[in-house]
Design a protein around this motif. Structure first.
Motif, PDB file in Angstrom:
ATOM      1  N   ASP A   1       6.875   6.263   0.586  1.00 34.32           N
ATOM      2  CA  ASP A   1       6.405   5.409   1.522  1.00 34.32           C
ATOM      3  C   ASP A   1       5.582   4.407   1.324  1.00 34.32           C
ATOM      4  O   ASP A   1       4.079   4.511   0.991  1.00 34.32           O
ATOM      5  N   ILE A   2       5.974   3.195   0.907  1.00 34.53           N
ATOM      6  CA  ILE A   2       4.896   1.959   0.659  1.00 34.53           C
ATOM      7  C   ILE A   2       5.446   1.003   1.370  1.00 34.53           C
ATOM      8  O   ILE A   2       6.563   0.727   1.687  1.00 34.53           O
TER       9      ILE A   2
ATOM     10  N   THR B   1      -5.926  11.897  -1.640  1.00 35.92           N
ATOM     11  CA  THR B   1      -5.650  12.436  -0.309  1.00 35.92           C
ATOM     12  C   THR B   1      -7.197  12.694   0.356  1.00 35.92           C
ATOM     13  O   THR B   1      -6.959  12.644   1.576  1.00 35.92           O
TER      14      THR B   1
ATOM     15  N   ILE C   1      -5.749   7.516   0.779  1.00 40.12           N
ATOM     16  CA  ILE C   1      -4.844   6.896   1.327  1.00 40.12           C
ATOM     17  C   ILE C   1      -4.642   6.498   2.950  1.00 40.12           C
ATOM     18  O   ILE C   1      -5.359   7.061   3.489  1.00 40.12           O
ATOM     19  N   PRO C   2      -4.240   5.201   3.130  1.00 46.74           N
ATOM     20  CA  PRO C   2      -3.279   4.409   2.347  1.00 46.74           C
ATOM     21  C   PRO C   2      -4.346   3.362   1.549  1.00 46.74           C
ATOM     22  O   PRO C   2      -5.060   3.190   1.819  1.00 46.74           O
TER      23      PRO C   2
ATOM     24  N   ARG D   1       0.854  -1.072   0.024  1.00 47.71           N
ATOM     25  CA  ARG D   1       0.013   0.092   0.106  1.00 47.71           C
ATOM     26  C   ARG D   1       0.951   1.099  -0.054  1.00 47.71           C
ATOM     27  O   ARG D   1       2.035   1.235   0.381  1.00 47.71           O
ATOM     28  N   PHE D   2       0.350   2.382  -0.774  1.00 44.78           N
ATOM     29  CA  PHE D   2       0.934   3.503  -0.723  1.00 44.78           C
ATOM     30  C   PHE D   2       0.543   4.456   0.400  1.00 44.78           C
ATOM     31  O   PHE D   2      -0.702   4.619   0.522  1.00 44.78           O
ATOM     32  N   HIS D   3       1.485   4.908   1.250  1.00 45.27           N
ATOM     33  CA  HIS D   3       1.031   5.731   2.374  1.00 45.27           C
ATOM     34  C   HIS D   3       1.349   7.233   2.124  1.00 45.27           C
ATOM     35  O   HIS D   3       0.953   8.052   3.020  1.00 45.27           O
TER      36      HIS D   3
ATOM     37  N   ASP E   1       1.431  -4.430   3.982  1.00 43.62           N
ATOM     38  CA  ASP E   1       0.539  -4.308   5.206  1.00 43.62           C
ATOM     39  C   ASP E   1      -0.161  -5.579   5.114  1.00 43.62           C
ATOM     40  O   ASP E   1      -0.492  -6.122   4.458  1.00 43.62           O
TER      41      ASP E   1
END
Length: 354
Positions: free
Chosen positions: A12-13, A54, A64-65, A6-8, A16
């Motif tokens: 930042d991936i 977002t 996100i995420p 997941r993209f945070h 999870d």
């Protein structure tokens, strides 16, 4: 629970643990097999969030995420009660466009131009970089028996290329210019060859990508740092310029050259997503009656055309796959490899459930 990449946020991936999605009415649950890492994913990683919402997306209501992966193949593991034409165990490619079906573009059949569009794997509804994903029935395309699951994951980028040719005025005997030797530019060359183009001129700086362009069917490969692109294209095209051009590079100097290299009343098709505002030299368009048009992703039917072309052997894109990695290697051996060693790679696939 299941694993999902997941993209945070920017840079930042994460791998999870998230809930397994449930399959409802009009839906199909898919066990992803192979997932391609796209240039869009890299743009989000390097500078996002841009396309990834977002705030809640107007259709998915998610932000996100979010799970990544919009180029993928997989196996059907469950279907909704009202889905009768998809069967358990079918090998499928997933068409990821999310659309509302009600806006003017959708009513005209242009789901790729939906006012509220998004993508599975970017905008919500899960993504291919997960152990399970639930998608609408309309997103499912069966992979022919002769086409591998790895090639099934290439259907999405090749459909972008296929659609760009459909939207162009290309006709038999036309001479074609292709800018950029990334996955989309290489896809355009392959689709042009599959559709019988007889003169394909390619422009690229990277030595490795020039080699790929030649191997995939370009008849002439030029280097804009060494060749006068305008003069060479005109020379190859009998002094008049290319009939149609495809810009898969999105670089200002390339755009300037391409417009001048297109013949009078020729057409330049922009496929590239530009990182910065571009400038058009309008007099290069006006005084030669040239056309400059945009194209985005694909429409219903493009996936089927690409899968059929792969099944017939007219499209043979397997050399595009330069690396296969695991889910827990996505950032280090996938994203960072494509960023730091981009000249070495075309398409890196992630093996999720082989």
């Amino acid at each position: 629970m299941m694993k999902a990449v997941r993209f945070h946020g920017k840079g930042d991936i994460r791998l999870d643990d998230i809930e397994v999605p449930t399959c409802g009415k009009g839906q199909v649950k898919v066990k992803p097999a192979y997932v391609g890492i796209c240039g869009t994913d890299l743009h989000e990683y390097l500078g996002g969030a841009n396309l990834i919402p977002t705030t809640p997306h107007p259709i998915t209501k998610e932000k996100i995420p979010l799970t990544l992966g919009h180029e993928f193949s997989g196996v059907v593991e469950e279907v909704g009660d009202d889905v009768t034409d998809v069967k358990m165990g079918q090998r499928v490619s997933v068409q990821p466009i999310i659309y509302d079906g009600t806006c003017g573009a959708c009513r005209d059949g242009l789901i790729n131009c939906c006012d509220n569009n998004g993508f599975i794997g970017l905008s919500g509804w899960g993504g291919g970089l997960s152990e399970h994903v639930v998608v609408p029935r309309a997103a499912i395309y069966e992979i022919p028996d002769s086409v591998s699951m790895k090639l099934g994951a290439l259907t999405e980028p090749l459909s972008v290329a296929w659609h760009s040719i459909d939207i162009s005025p290309l006709k038999k005997g036309d001479k074609v210019l292709v800018l950029g030797g990334g996955p989309i530019g290489l896809g355009v060359i392959q689709c042009l060859k599959a559709r019988g183009a007889e003169t394909i001129i390619a422009s690229e700086v990277s030595p490795r990508r020039k080699e790929f362009m030649k191997n995939f069917g370009a008849h002439h490969v030029l280097d804009p740092t060494q060749d006068d692109i305008v003069a060479r294209v005109r020379e190859i095209c009998g002094g008049v310029g290319a009939d149609v051009g495809f810009d898969a590079a999105g670089v200002q100097v390339g755009l300037n050259q391409a417009l001048k290299a297109i013949r009078a009343q020729g057409t330049l098709v922009n496929i590239a997503v530009w990182e910065k505002p571009a400038q058009l030299q309008m007099n290069d368009i006006v005084f030669r009656e040239r056309k400059y048009i945009g194209t985005t992703t694909f429409v219903a039917g493009d996936f089927r055309h690409v899968l059929d072309a792969m099944a017939s052997g007219s499209l043979q894109p397997e050399p595009m796959i330069t690396k296969v990695i695991k889910m827990d290697e996505v950032e280090e051996k996938g994203f960072k490899a494509l960023i730091e060693e981009k000249d070495k790679h075309v398409k890196i696939l992630v093996e999720v459930n082989p």
